[in-house]
Motif scaffolding. Structure first.
Motif, PDB file in Angstrom:
ATOM      1  N   ARG A 152       0.816  -1.223   0.000  1.00  0.00           N
ATOM      2  CA  ARG A 152       0.000   0.000   0.000  1.00  0.00           C
ATOM      3  C   ARG A 152       0.846   1.269   0.000  1.00  0.00           C
ATOM      4  NH1 ARG A 152      -4.464   0.460   4.307  1.00  0.00           N
ATOM      5  NH2 ARG A 152      -5.072   2.103   2.850  1.00  0.00           N
ATOM      6  N   PHE A 153       1.866   1.309   0.874  1.00  0.00           N
ATOM      7  CA  PHE A 153       2.646   2.531   1.008  1.00  0.00           C
ATOM      8  C   PHE A 153       4.131   2.206   1.018  1.00  0.00           C
ATOM      9  CE2 PHE A 153      -1.351   3.284   3.383  1.00  0.00           C
ATOM     10  CZ  PHE A 153      -1.860   4.331   2.627  1.00  0.00           C
ATOM     11  N   THR A 154       4.909   3.090   0.445  1.00  0.00           N
ATOM     12  CA  THR A 154       6.359   2.932   0.501  1.00  0.00           C
ATOM     13  C   THR A 154       6.872   3.406   1.855  1.00  0.00           C
ATOM     14  OG1 THR A 154       6.833   5.163  -0.320  1.00  0.00           O
ATOM     15  CG2 THR A 154       6.485   3.411  -1.971  1.00  0.00           C
ATOM     16  N   GLY A 155       8.115   3.070   2.155  1.00  0.00           N
ATOM     17  CA  GLY A 155       8.718   3.554   3.392  1.00  0.00           C
ATOM     18  C   GLY A 155       8.737   5.063   3.450  1.00  0.00           C
ATOM     19  N   THR A 156       8.993   5.711   2.317  1.00  0.00           N
ATOM     20  CA  THR A 156       8.990   7.178   2.275  1.00  0.00           C
ATOM     21  C   THR A 156       7.604   7.724   2.586  1.00  0.00           C
ATOM     22  OG1 THR A 156      10.797   7.209   0.658  1.00  0.00           O
ATOM     23  CG2 THR A 156       9.439   9.196   0.820  1.00  0.00           C
ATOM     24  N   ASP A 157       6.554   7.086   2.047  1.00  0.00           N
ATOM     25  CA  ASP A 157       5.173   7.512   2.350  1.00  0.00           C
ATOM     26  C   ASP A 157       4.919   7.496   3.859  1.00  0.00           C
ATOM     27  OD1 ASP A 157       4.538   7.751  -0.352  1.00  0.00           O
ATOM     28  OD2 ASP A 157       3.742   5.709  -0.490  1.00  0.00           O
ATOM     29  N   LEU A 195       4.379  10.712   9.000  1.00  0.00           N
ATOM     30  CA  LEU A 195       4.681  10.907  10.420  1.00  0.00           C
ATOM     31  C   LEU A 195       5.242  12.305  10.679  1.00  0.00           C
ATOM     32  CD1 LEU A 195       6.280   7.409  11.091  1.00  0.00           C
ATOM     33  CD2 LEU A 195       4.172   8.267  12.130  1.00  0.00           C
ATOM     34  N   TYR A 196       6.156  12.749   9.822  1.00  0.00           N
ATOM     35  CA  TYR A 196       6.699  14.095   9.981  1.00  0.00           C
ATOM     36  C   TYR A 196       5.615  15.152   9.790  1.00  0.00           C
ATOM     37  CZ  TYR A 196      11.642  12.714  10.187  1.00  0.00           C
ATOM     38  OH  TYR A 196      12.862  12.205  10.580  1.00  0.00           O
ATOM     39  N   VAL A 200       6.943  19.357  10.346  1.00  0.00           N
ATOM     40  CA  VAL A 200       8.386  19.533  10.189  1.00  0.00           C
ATOM     41  C   VAL A 200       8.822  18.721   8.971  1.00  0.00           C
ATOM     42  CG1 VAL A 200       8.921  19.994  12.613  1.00  0.00           C
ATOM     43  CG2 VAL A 200       8.877  17.638  11.795  1.00  0.00           C
ATOM     44  N   PRO A 201       9.794  19.227   8.226  1.00  0.00           N
ATOM     45  CA  PRO A 201      10.242  18.493   7.040  1.00  0.00           C
ATOM     46  C   PRO A 201      11.012  17.245   7.428  1.00  0.00           C
ATOM     47  CG  PRO A 201      11.655  20.394   7.423  1.00  0.00           C
ATOM     48  CD  PRO A 201      10.526  20.486   8.415  1.00  0.00           C
ATOM     49  N   PRO A 202      10.882  16.181   6.646  1.00  0.00           N
ATOM     50  CA  PRO A 202      11.680  14.985   6.909  1.00  0.00           C
ATOM     51  C   PRO A 202      13.168  15.314   6.902  1.00  0.00           C
ATOM     52  CG  PRO A 202       9.981  14.519   5.295  1.00  0.00           C
ATOM     53  CD  PRO A 202       9.970  15.997   5.504  1.00  0.00           C
ATOM     54  N   ALA A 203      13.859  14.804   7.896  1.00  0.00           N
ATOM     55  CA  ALA A 203      15.278  15.108   8.026  1.00  0.00           C
ATOM     56  C   ALA A 203      16.085  14.285   7.039  1.00  0.00           C
ATOM     57  CB  ALA A 203      15.745  14.825   9.450  1.00  0.00           C
ATOM     58  N   ASN A 204      17.036  14.941   6.381  1.00  0.00           N
ATOM     59  CA  ASN A 204      17.983  14.217   5.550  1.00  0.00           C
ATOM     60  C   ASN A 204      19.150  13.793   6.416  1.00  0.00           C
ATOM     61  OD1 ASN A 204      16.694  14.227   3.087  1.00  0.00           O
ATOM     62  ND2 ASN A 204      17.464  16.261   2.550  1.00  0.00           N
ATOM     63  N   PRO A 216      13.866  10.192  15.579  1.00  0.00           N
ATOM     64  CA  PRO A 216      14.346  11.141  14.574  1.00  0.00           C
ATOM     65  C   PRO A 216      13.421  12.331  14.382  1.00  0.00           C
ATOM     66  CG  PRO A 216      13.522   9.140  13.523  1.00  0.00           C
ATOM     67  CD  PRO A 216      13.578   8.869  14.992  1.00  0.00           C
ATOM     68  N   ILE A 217      12.108  12.108  14.564  1.00  0.00           N
ATOM     69  CA  ILE A 217      11.161  13.212  14.424  1.00  0.00           C
ATOM     70  C   ILE A 217      11.334  14.203  15.576  1.00  0.00           C
ATOM     71  CG2 ILE A 217       8.710  13.795  14.273  1.00  0.00           C
ATOM     72  CD1 ILE A 217       8.278  10.925  13.172  1.00  0.00           C
ATOM     73  N   ALA A 218      11.529  13.682  16.790  1.00  0.00           N
ATOM     74  CA  ALA A 218      11.778  14.561  17.945  1.00  0.00           C
ATOM     75  C   ALA A 218      13.071  15.351  17.764  1.00  0.00           C
ATOM     76  CB  ALA A 218      11.835  13.726  19.224  1.00  0.00           C
ATOM     77  N   ILE A 219      14.085  14.717  17.193  1.00  0.00           N
ATOM     78  CA  ILE A 219      15.351  15.421  16.946  1.00  0.00           C
ATOM     79  C   ILE A 219      15.119  16.577  15.981  1.00  0.00           C
ATOM     80  CG2 ILE A 219      17.635  15.186  15.874  1.00  0.00           C
ATOM     81  CD1 ILE A 219      17.716  12.315  17.009  1.00  0.00           C
ATOM     82  N   SER A 220      14.336  16.352  14.920  1.00  0.00           N
ATOM     83  CA  SER A 220      14.023  17.425  13.973  1.00  0.00           C
ATOM     84  C   SER A 220      13.215  18.527  14.646  1.00  0.00           C
ATOM     85  CB  SER A 220      13.251  16.865  12.771  1.00  0.00           C
ATOM     86  OG  SER A 220      14.081  16.100  11.946  1.00  0.00           O
ATOM     87  N   ARG A 221      12.232  18.137  15.453  1.00  0.00           N
ATOM     88  CA  ARG A 221      11.407  19.143  16.148  1.00  0.00           C
ATOM     89  C   ARG A 221      12.248  19.980  17.109  1.00  0.00           C
ATOM     90  NH1 ARG A 221       6.455  16.748  19.149  1.00  0.00           N
ATOM     91  NH2 ARG A 221       5.820  18.949  19.133  1.00  0.00           N
ATOM     92  N   ALA A 222      13.248  19.348  17.727  1.00  0.00           N
ATOM     93  CA  ALA A 222      14.100  20.067  18.687  1.00  0.00           C
ATOM     94  C   ALA A 222      15.189  20.875  18.004  1.00  0.00           C
ATOM     95  CB  ALA A 222      14.724  19.058  19.651  1.00  0.00           C
TER      96      ALA A 222
END
Length: 324
Positions: A132-137, A142-143, A148-152, A216-222
């Protein structure tokens, strides 16, 4: 730098004793910098998680800070979340949180943590592949919850820079500054994902991956930078120059550890005082038995030098008994 870990009734008690001994003896960490958290007994726990008096006395006798945390949302449903609460309740400017099934083999090199989180890259356990969905999807959805933008994740590999679009980290060892501030964001991230997952997550298992999904999402938010730990820190493989070994399974510590790391492990396991503390633990009795040692030697011999910890544990299960 403060060092924190979890302890609660059951398997974590014997692991905590070995961890503390390795911190004091091998890593030379002063006891006043070590914090043992245990969860407060509430209705969220199926059984009382309070460690035994033997364990509590051991920690107290070694001047380890003992703190109670209240896991207000998960309890027995997701004990891994204790890690998030422990980080949130930590004080000071720098913290290293360590999974309890970890063992220090030598002093840990201290690094500058200003504005950063240091950890290891994780394996490909999440998201689970489906049609149904790719890992990127999944990661982008979630981001998007937090706008917040997905972190590279720019990494260096054989001298070439590569981009991993969706970073996924190993949360076994986390070094960071401002642990309390980051812990608030980390907990908020985990709760919101758990309580209101996006459509793309409906075919994905949230547990037991939630702490690693939220990290990783919390790291981006912080707004923190990510710096990777050396391969010798929080290593699952028993490499020769390891500083911090994440052994995962008790038989690996008792059997493989004594062979690979010699006195750094055996001096602690064979210490009469430590032995008295753990001698009644059924897992320690099982895995330190002559039967287990002989089985381990036979299996390693049959493997013809192939180092595969997962295969080794599976074979030991069959020959000796359950691991946990």
């Amino acid at each position: 730098m403060q060092y924190a870990f979890m302890v609660q009734k059951g398997r974590l008690e014997i692991e905590a004793i070995f961890l503390v001994e390795s911190m004091l003896r091998n890593a030379k960490i002063p006891s006043e910098y070590i914090i043992a958290f245990y969860p407060k007994a509430t209705d969220l726990w199926d059984t009382d998680p309070t460690p035994s008096m033997v364990t509590m006395d051991y920690l107290s006798d070694n001047n380890i800070q003992i703190r109670i945390l209240e896991n207000e949302h998960f309890g027995s449903t997701y004990p891994h979340s204790n890690k998030i609460y422990a980080i949130r309740q930590s004080e000071g400017n720098a913290l290293t949180f360590i999974d309890t099934d970890t063992f220090f083999l030598r002093p840990l090199k201290i690094c500058n943590l200003a504005g950063s989180v240091r950890l290891r890259r994780g394996g490909g356990t999440f998201p689970v592949k489906n049609d149904r969905f790719t890992g990127t999807d999944v990661w982008e959805s979630l981001y998007a919850i937090f706008d917040v933008p997905p972190a590279n994740n720019l990494i260096q590999s054989n001298g070439v820079q590569k981009v991993m679009p969706m970073p996924y980290y190993n949360a076994g060892t986390i070094m960071l500054d401002d642990p309390a501030g980051f812990g608030d964001i980390y907990l908020d991230t985990a709760i919101k994902i758990y309580e209101n997952p996006p459509q793309q997550m409906h075919s994905q298992p949230i547990l037991p991956f939630l702490d690693q999904i939220a990290l990783p999402i919390a790291i981006s938010r912080a707004g923190k930078a990510v710096k990777f730990l050396d391969k010798t820190v929080n290593t699952f493989d028993s490499i020769v120059d390891a500083q911090l070994w994440h052994y995962h399974y008790m038989p690996r510590l008792l059997l493989e550890g004594t062979q690979k790391y010699g006195s750094a492990v055996s001096d602690i396991i064979d210490d009469p005082h430590v032995n008295r503390l753990v001698a009644t633990d059924p897992l320690f009795v099982l895995w330190s038995s002559d039967r287990a040692r002989k089985a381990y030697k036979r299996i390693v011999s049959d493997m013809n030098g192939i180092e595969d910890p997962n295969f080794l544990i599976k074979a030991l299960r069959q020959k000796v008994g359950i691991v946990r």
